[in-house]
Design an enzyme around this catalytic site. Structure first.
Site, PDB file in Angstrom:
ATOM      1  N   VAL A  33      14.377  -4.740  -9.293  1.00 23.21           N
ATOM      2  CA  VAL A  33      15.779  -4.364  -9.487  1.00 23.21           C
ATOM      3  C   VAL A  33      16.373  -5.412 -10.415  1.00 23.21           C
ATOM      4  O   VAL A  33      16.197  -6.623 -10.204  1.00 23.21           O
ATOM      5  CB  VAL A  33      16.520  -4.279  -8.138  1.00 23.21           C
TER       6      VAL A  33
ATOM      7  N   GLY B   8      11.769  -3.664 -13.948  1.00 28.16           N
ATOM      8  CA  GLY B   8      10.370  -4.038 -13.731  1.00 28.16           C
ATOM      9  C   GLY B   8       9.572  -3.433 -14.865  1.00 28.16           C
ATOM     10  O   GLY B   8       9.757  -2.254 -15.203  1.00 28.16           O
TER      11      GLY B   8
ATOM     12  N   ASN C 165       4.207  -9.346 -26.931  1.00 26.37           N
ATOM     13  CA  ASN C 165       5.219  -9.591 -27.962  1.00 26.37           C
ATOM     14  C   ASN C 165       4.954 -10.969 -28.564  1.00 26.37           C
ATOM     15  O   ASN C 165       3.988 -11.650 -28.191  1.00 26.37           O
ATOM     16  CB  ASN C 165       6.648  -9.416 -27.413  1.00 26.37           C
TER      17      ASN C 165
ATOM     18  N   THR D  50       4.085  -6.884 -30.803  1.00 25.87           N
ATOM     19  CA  THR D  50       5.429  -6.377 -31.100  1.00 25.87           C
ATOM     20  C   THR D  50       6.284  -7.551 -31.569  1.00 25.87           C
ATOM     21  O   THR D  50       6.292  -8.617 -30.952  1.00 25.87           O
ATOM     22  CB  THR D  50       6.038  -5.657 -29.877  1.00 25.87           C
TER      23      THR D  50
ATOM     24  N   GLY E 159      10.500  -3.605 -25.165  1.00 24.50           N
ATOM     25  CA  GLY E 159       9.032  -3.681 -25.184  1.00 24.50           C
ATOM     26  C   GLY E 159       8.432  -2.626 -24.264  1.00 24.50           C
ATOM     27  O   GLY E 159       7.391  -2.031 -24.565  1.00 24.50           O
ATOM     28  N   ASP E 160       9.090  -2.390 -23.133  1.00 24.70           N
ATOM     29  CA  ASP E 160       8.586  -1.385 -22.181  1.00 24.70           C
ATOM     30  C   ASP E 160       8.748   0.025 -22.761  1.00 24.70           C
ATOM     31  O   ASP E 160       7.875   0.881 -22.578  1.00 24.70           O
ATOM     32  CB  ASP E 160       9.341  -1.496 -20.857  1.00 24.70           C
TER      33      ASP E 160
ATOM     34  N   SER F  77      16.399   2.229 -27.671  1.00 33.06           N
ATOM     35  CA  SER F  77      16.741   1.701 -26.340  1.00 33.06           C
ATOM     36  C   SER F  77      17.648   0.472 -26.432  1.00 33.06           C
ATOM     37  O   SER F  77      18.365   0.163 -25.486  1.00 33.06           O
ATOM     38  CB  SER F  77      15.464   1.349 -25.559  1.00 33.06           C
TER      39      SER F  77
HETATM   40  O1  RIB Z   1      10.937  -5.940 -19.726  1.00 34.44           O
HETATM   41  C1  RIB Z   1      12.153  -5.920 -19.042  1.00 34.44           C
HETATM   42  C2  RIB Z   1      11.907  -6.093 -17.571  1.00 34.44           C
HETATM   43  O2  RIB Z   1      11.385  -7.379 -17.344  1.00 34.44           O
HETATM   44  C3  RIB Z   1      13.130  -6.001 -16.702  1.00 34.44           C
HETATM   45  O3  RIB Z   1      13.372  -4.705 -16.251  1.00 34.44           O
HETATM   46  C4  RIB Z   1      12.835  -6.988 -15.590  1.00 34.44           C
HETATM   47  O4  RIB Z   1      12.760  -6.411 -14.329  1.00 34.44           O
HETATM   48  C5  RIB Z   1      11.536  -7.669 -15.973  1.00 34.44           C
HETATM   49  O5  RIB Z   1      10.459  -7.133 -15.329  1.00 34.44           O
END
Ligand code: RIB
Length: 323
Positions: free
Chosen positions: A26, A53, A198, A234, A265-266, A296
């Site tokens: 969270v 996360g 990255n 990245t 990055g996610d 994003s």
């Molecule tokens: O990459 C961003 C994420 O890094 C965030 O959502 C945070 O929870 C950490 O895991």
């Protein structure tokens, strides 16, 4: 998969299946002009609470891009745990292998965003640290359906290494995102199809600084010599640098007005996995993932800053695939 004439967009034949073995946190994000010194209390400008996360973010990005998604994770026996599972379910993500670890807190991430949109993150792993190789084995029926399995480093490394072996043994594409950076056993992660750090992660892992494309090239050459199969580094506003044994190439970033780069990055990794799984080549998938990640950063938060596939395709068409 069929290609539409307009701007090279793609008509998808069947949704891909992406599995994520990873973290769920969270996020508690504050937006500040300055950061407190030791012993000092300051006022922040704004606060945002959201699901995050790296693993969960990548799963949500993949789902919003149109894939079927399964998550393998552990959450805490606190207020956040059941809420996190409900969040997966409400997005249509298979959460049957997201379990509550009794007596442990959920993963949380206090995040500090400065006026330029750059973030600083402290992750408390909590339940993420209990995700074991046995949990991965128990999720085998789900993982075996996957076109691609994605992992990050917010879970124990032995679980990542075990999952890479599982993917390899079963002919499933695997992507390792070494975030946050930790010392890596090159032999263990070398079996993954993609290693995607990255610039700060690749610096921490290799001990080499990356200030230019040429530095990224040297770093990539070093990692390929250590046995990595393919890499994407990245580079934020500079795009993404792809490297394999036969060639290396920079894919420039798209121009946007960034307000919060957290989770970009996610977004990149989740969308890249989907584009590849749909049958696009790496050269086609990388610019699209660059755009998905850039978009994003134009909104606040992590998962809630990700756009859906229709919104993405509209932006891709408008830009004609151009920066
Ligand atoms: O990459 C961003 C994420 O890094 C965030 O959502 C945070 O929870 C950490 O895991």
């Amino acid at each position: 998969m069929k290609r539409c004439a307009a701007a090279g967009s793609v008509e998808r034949a069947k949704p891909s299946f992406i599995a994520v073995v990873g973290s769920a946190n969270v996020d508690l994000t504050t937006f500040n002009d300055v950061f407190p010194r030791p012993g000092e209390t300051i006022f922040g400008k704004k606060f945002d609470l959201g699901f995050g996360g790296k693993g969960a973010n990548q799963a949500v990005a993949a789902r919003l891009c149109g894939a079927n998604v399964g998550m393998v994770a552990k959450v805490g026996s606190d207020l956040f745990g059941p809420a996190t599972i409900r969040n997966f379910e409400s997005q249509g993500i298979d959460a049957r292998h997201v379990h509550i670890a009794e007596g442990v807190s959920s993963g949380v991430a206090p995040i500090f965003v400065d006026p330029s949109g750059q973030n600083r993150i402290v992750v408390v792993k909590g339940a993420n640290d209990t995700l074991s190789p046995e949990d991965v084995d128990a999720a085998a029926p789900l993982l075996l359906k996957a076109d691609t399995i994605i992992m990050q480093f917010e879970i124990p490394l032995r679980t990542v290494y075990h999952t890479v072996k599982f993917a390899k043994a079963n002919g499933i594409r695997s992507i390792v995102n070494p975030a946050p950076a930790q010392p890596v056993d090159y032999k263990e992660v070398g079996a993954a199809d993609y290693f995607i750090p990255n610039e700060s992660e690749v610096e921490a892992i290799t001990g080499m600084s990356v200030h230019s494309i040429d530095d990224a090239r040297k770093c990539a050459q070093f990692l390929l010599r250590q046995g990595m199969r393919r890499l994407v580094i990245t580079l934020g506003a500079h795009g993404s640098f792809a490297a394999g044994p036969e060639r290396m190439e920079i894919f420039p970033a798209f121009q946007v007005q960034a307000v919060d780069t957290t989770g970009a990055g996610d977004a990149f990794i989740g969308s890249f996995a989907v584009f590849l799984s749909e049958g696009l080549s790496e050269e086609e998938a990388l610019p699209r993932a660059n755009l998905y990640a850039a978009l994003s950063t134009t909104k606040v938060g992590t998962q809630k800053s990700f756009c859906n596939r229709a919104e993405f395709e509209k932006e891709w068409r408008n830009r004609g695939g151009h920066r």
